[in-house]
Motif scaffolding. Structure first.
Motif, short mmCIF file in Angstrom:
data_model
loop_
_atom_site.label_atom_id
_atom_site.label_comp_id
_atom_site.label_asym_id
_atom_site.label_seq_id
_atom_site.Cartn_x
_atom_site.Cartn_y
_atom_site.Cartn_z
N GLY A 1 -13.30 -34.35 -58.50
CA GLY A 1 -12.56 -33.82 -57.87
C GLY A 1 -10.89 -34.75 -57.73
O GLY A 1 -10.62 -34.32 -56.79
N LEU A 2 -10.54 -35.06 -58.52
CA LEU A 2 -9.47 -35.72 -58.74
C LEU A 2 -8.57 -35.13 -60.13
O LEU A 2 -8.29 -35.91 -60.85
CB LEU A 2 -9.39 -36.86 -59.04
CG LEU A 2 -10.00 -37.74 -57.82
CD1 LEU A 2 -9.82 -39.31 -57.44
CD2 LEU A 2 -8.03 -38.02 -56.73
N PRO A 3 -8.14 -33.78 -59.95
CA PRO A 3 -6.95 -33.63 -60.69
C PRO A 3 -5.90 -33.89 -61.15
O PRO A 3 -5.09 -34.59 -60.08
CB PRO A 3 -7.02 -32.25 -60.43
CG PRO A 3 -6.85 -31.67 -59.33
CD PRO A 3 -8.31 -32.74 -58.63
N LEU A 4 -5.36 -34.21 -62.19
CA LEU A 4 -4.38 -35.18 -62.68
C LEU A 4 -3.35 -33.67 -62.50
O LEU A 4 -3.27 -32.79 -63.86
CB LEU A 4 -4.34 -35.65 -63.88
CG LEU A 4 -4.71 -37.11 -64.13
CD1 LEU A 4 -5.17 -37.57 -65.23
CD2 LEU A 4 -4.60 -37.70 -62.96
N TYR A 5 -1.98 -34.34 -61.94
CA TYR A 5 -1.29 -32.92 -61.72
C TYR A 5 -0.58 -32.98 -63.02
O TYR A 5 0.38 -31.94 -63.50
CB TYR A 5 -0.51 -32.57 -60.35
CG TYR A 5 0.82 -31.41 -60.19
CD1 TYR A 5 -0.24 -30.47 -59.90
CD2 TYR A 5 1.72 -31.95 -60.40
CE1 TYR A 5 0.75 -29.32 -60.02
CE2 TYR A 5 2.82 -31.06 -60.26
CZ TYR A 5 2.41 -29.98 -59.73
OH TYR A 5 3.53 -28.47 -59.50
N ALA A 6 0.49 -33.98 -63.28
CA ALA A 6 1.61 -34.11 -64.65
C ALA A 6 0.57 -34.81 -64.94
O ALA A 6 1.48 -36.13 -65.85
CB ALA A 6 2.31 -34.21 -64.05
N PRO A 7 -0.40 -35.73 -65.83
CA PRO A 7 -0.97 -36.07 -66.51
C PRO A 7 0.44 -36.28 -68.06
O PRO A 7 1.00 -35.61 -68.65
CB PRO A 7 -2.15 -35.86 -67.57
CG PRO A 7 -2.03 -34.06 -67.24
CD PRO A 7 -1.41 -33.70 -66.29
N GLY A 8 0.50 -37.97 -68.31
CA GLY A 8 1.30 -38.16 -68.79
C GLY A 8 3.16 -38.19 -68.95
O GLY A 8 3.83 -38.43 -69.13
N LEU A 9 2.94 -38.18 -67.37
CA LEU A 9 4.17 -38.48 -66.64
C LEU A 9 4.68 -40.28 -66.82
O LEU A 9 6.00 -40.31 -66.61
CB LEU A 9 4.20 -37.99 -65.54
CG LEU A 9 5.51 -38.02 -63.86
CD1 LEU A 9 6.45 -37.04 -65.44
CD2 LEU A 9 5.39 -37.03 -63.63
N ILE A 10 3.59 -40.57 -66.53
CA ILE A 10 3.70 -42.22 -66.86
C ILE A 10 4.39 -42.51 -68.08
O ILE A 10 3.77 -41.85 -68.60
CB ILE A 10 2.75 -42.97 -66.29
CG1 ILE A 10 2.29 -42.24 -64.66
CG2 ILE A 10 2.35 -44.22 -66.63
CD1 ILE A 10 1.16 -43.45 -64.75
N SER A 11 5.42 -42.97 -67.96
CA SER A 11 5.77 -43.59 -69.62
C SER A 11 5.28 -44.92 -69.84
O SER A 11 5.05 -45.93 -68.47
CB SER A 11 7.29 -43.22 -69.98
OG SER A 11 8.18 -44.26 -69.16
N LEU A 12 6.01 -45.71 -71.16
CA LEU A 12 5.73 -46.97 -71.96
C LEU A 12 6.51 -47.86 -70.71
O LEU A 12 6.02 -48.56 -70.36
CB LEU A 12 6.15 -46.23 -73.24
CG LEU A 12 5.63 -48.20 -74.15
CD1 LEU A 12 4.77 -48.86 -72.92
CD2 LEU A 12 5.71 -47.78 -75.44
N ASP A 13 8.19 -47.51 -70.61
CA ASP A 13 8.66 -48.27 -70.07
C ASP A 13 8.10 -47.92 -68.84
O ASP A 13 8.73 -49.45 -68.00
CB ASP A 13 10.37 -47.33 -70.12
CG ASP A 13 10.93 -47.45 -70.84
OD1 ASP A 13 10.76 -48.01 -72.10
OD2 ASP A 13 11.50 -46.93 -71.29
#
Length: 142
Positions: free
Chosen positions: A68-80
């Motif tokens: 029930g927890l869709p990810l709205y913008a997967p990949g937005l968290i960067s390595l930095d």
């Protein structure tokens, strides 16, 4: 159709008791999503090695959707972003790095503006600062 515009976003870093996020993190997130106060943008798990290295695990979006927890913008968290928060993760520990969007304020702004008024400014204040001010204020009244 509304465009993809974000409101204020916030990182939350949670030390996990196991290598995978479980009910202590997922259930409160789900309650906030269901209440409309949060949207989960992205979610990573990072394990910090004792030798100052780290390993990042992307969370399976399908698993999150089933919970029930869709990810709205997967990949937005960067390595930095992950590197920025690593000093808070104890060596040998596992942590979730969660990027959330606060939704209550987006609806509030939309309703205010639909009514003809205009939001001129907002300012986030970290909880540590707000709590210190509260203690100081309450202490001054005692």
């Amino acid at each position: 159709m509304r465009s993809r515009v974000l409101g204020d976003v916030e990182f939350v870093v949670v030390e996990l008791r196991s290598a995978h996020p479980g009910p202590p993190v997922l259930e409160p997130l789900l309650r906030q999503v269901e209440a409309g106060t949060l949207r989960v943008l992205d979610f990573l798990v990072v394990r910090r090695d004792a030798a100052e290295g780290h390993r990042i695990t992307e969370v399976d979006g399908d698993d999150f959707s089933l919970a029930g927890l869709p990810l709205y913008a997967p990949g937005l968290i960067s390595l930095d972003d992950v590197r920025h928060f690593l000093p808070w993760v104890p060596p040998g520990a596992v942590a979730a790095v969660i990027l959330v969007e606060q939704r209550w304020d987006v609806r509030f702004v939309r309703e205010v503006e639909d009514g003809g008024d205009r939001i001129l400014a907002t300012q986030s204040i970290p909880s540590a600062v707000a709590n210190a001010a509260l203690v100081a204020t309450l202490g001054a009244r005692a």
